[in-house]
Design a protein around this motif. Structure first.
Motif, short mmCIF file in Angstrom:
data_model
loop_
_atom_site.label_atom_id
_atom_site.label_comp_id
_atom_site.label_asym_id
_atom_site.label_seq_id
_atom_site.Cartn_x
_atom_site.Cartn_y
_atom_site.Cartn_z
N VAL A 1 47.37 47.64 -0.60
CA VAL A 1 45.62 47.70 -0.48
C VAL A 1 45.34 46.59 -1.54
O VAL A 1 45.67 46.74 -2.61
N ASN A 2 44.78 45.35 -0.87
CA ASN A 2 44.26 44.32 -1.85
C ASN A 2 42.68 44.58 -2.15
O ASN A 2 41.99 44.55 -1.37
N LEU A 3 42.51 44.60 -3.36
CA LEU A 3 41.08 44.77 -3.85
C LEU A 3 40.86 43.60 -5.01
O LEU A 3 41.78 43.31 -5.42
N PRO A 4 39.66 43.58 -4.99
CA PRO A 4 39.26 42.44 -6.24
C PRO A 4 39.80 43.13 -7.57
O PRO A 4 39.56 44.31 -7.51
N GLU A 5 40.04 42.25 -8.60
CA GLU A 5 40.89 42.74 -9.59
C GLU A 5 39.75 43.81 -10.56
O GLU A 5 40.27 44.64 -11.23
N ASN A 6 38.59 43.44 -10.49
CA ASN A 6 37.40 44.07 -11.31
C ASN A 6 37.37 45.60 -10.90
O ASN A 6 37.21 46.42 -11.30
N VAL A 7 37.42 45.52 -9.24
CA VAL A 7 37.49 47.12 -8.74
C VAL A 7 38.54 47.67 -9.07
O VAL A 7 38.88 48.96 -9.17
N LYS A 8 39.65 47.11 -8.90
CA LYS A 8 41.25 47.79 -9.09
C LYS A 8 41.11 48.45 -10.48
O LYS A 8 41.56 49.51 -10.80
N LEU A 9 40.47 47.25 -11.51
CA LEU A 9 40.40 48.12 -12.97
C LEU A 9 39.72 49.27 -13.13
O LEU A 9 39.89 50.05 -13.96
N ALA A 10 38.55 49.15 -12.30
CA ALA A 10 37.38 50.14 -12.71
C ALA A 10 38.06 51.59 -11.99
O ALA A 10 38.09 52.48 -12.49
#
Length: 281
Positions: free
Chosen positions: A175-184
């Motif tokens: 699942v590919n998400l923006p890095e900031n969303v993954k971090l959150a």
């Protein structure tokens, strides 16, 4: 040699060569892992009754052996779809399938050799879009991936066999998400785990405290019972003394019998301890 004989020899030789070539062209192979059926262009089209497994088969040269790979196969799909709240995410899904054994002729009649493009690709992309749209990006990335796979399994298990294809499994590979969303999401999951550990520690401490309270209550109860027993013993002795003043003597002699002192005192030939004998020479 006469011309007539020459022509006859040429005709016979040509006919023999034609027969040999025809015979050789009539043999066809079905490779390992394949299933075949015959297309008869002049006598009925696709033969749905006869199925050929791996090996060499003799057929009429004007007929055609059509083969399908019936081993398990996988196709990978990378899609950009909208999750429940309208955010675009990338998802990679793998589908495992194979043409249904003994039904390749039916699959051919319904979808043709390009069944993967005409049916599987269209169906899988539609299901991915539909199912992903019911979940948030956080659920897809962390907590609901297995539920997503199960939901897609249910749809594919109903749709594939009806099209003469065996469905085996699907897997969400990434699942590919923006890095900031993954971090959150990662930070939120980490905090959740910390909270869970803190709760478990609190429950353990509460359990130990309750155990200590129960232990103290037990000791208190035991002490009370011992004191009550001693008081009852004293009461019974006093009651016995009231009825029989000589009871105290009985108690005293029982004590002597148990090794508690001697009626003759100490330091003499009759009493306990060291005996002293004087005047001996």
């Amino acid at each position: 040699m006469e011309l007539k004989n020459i022509v006859r020899i040429v005709l016979i030789g040509g006919l023999g060569a034609l027969i040999v070539i025809t015979f050789l062209m009539s043999w066809t192979d079905v490779d390992p892992g394949e299933e075949g059926f015959i297309y008869r262009p002049y006598t009925g089209g696709i033969d749905q009754e006869s199925v050929y497994s791996e090996g060499t088969v003799l057929i009429a040269p004007w007929n055609e052996m059509i083969t399908y790979n019936i081993l398990q196969q996988s196709r990978n799909y990378s899609s950009k779809v909208m999750e429940k709240n309208g955010m675009e995410i990338g998802i990679d899904v793998t589908i495992n399938y194979n043409p249904m054994q003994n039904n390749c002729s039916k699959l051919h009649l319904k979808h043709g050799k390009a069944f993967e493009n005409s049916f599987i690709d269209a169906k899988v992309r539609g299901v991915i879009k539909d199912v992903i749209g019911r979940y948030t990006y956080e659920e897809i990335y962390s907590t609901k991936r297995e539920a997503l796979e199960t939901e897609m399994d249910t749809i594919f298990q109903a749709e594939f066999p009806a099209n003469f294809i065996s469905y085996n499994f699907c897997e969400i590979a990434d699942v590919n998400l923006p890095e900031n969303v993954k971090l959150a999401i990662t930070e939120k999951e980490t905090q959740k785990q910390r909270n869970q550990k803190a709760k478990e520690l609190e429950e353990e401490q509460q359990y130990l405290a309750n155990a200590e309270i129960k232990k103290a209550e037990g000791e208190k109860t035991a002490a009370i019972l011992r004191a009550e027993g001693r008081a009852e013993e004293i009461r019974l002795v006093q009651e016995q003394l009231t009825r029989s003043p000589n009871y105290i003597e009985l108690v005293k002699w029982k004590g002597y019998a148990d090794g508690k002192g001697s009626p003759y005192g100490k330091n003499n030939v009759f009493g306990a301890g060291t005996s002293v004998i004087k005047g001996l020479k």
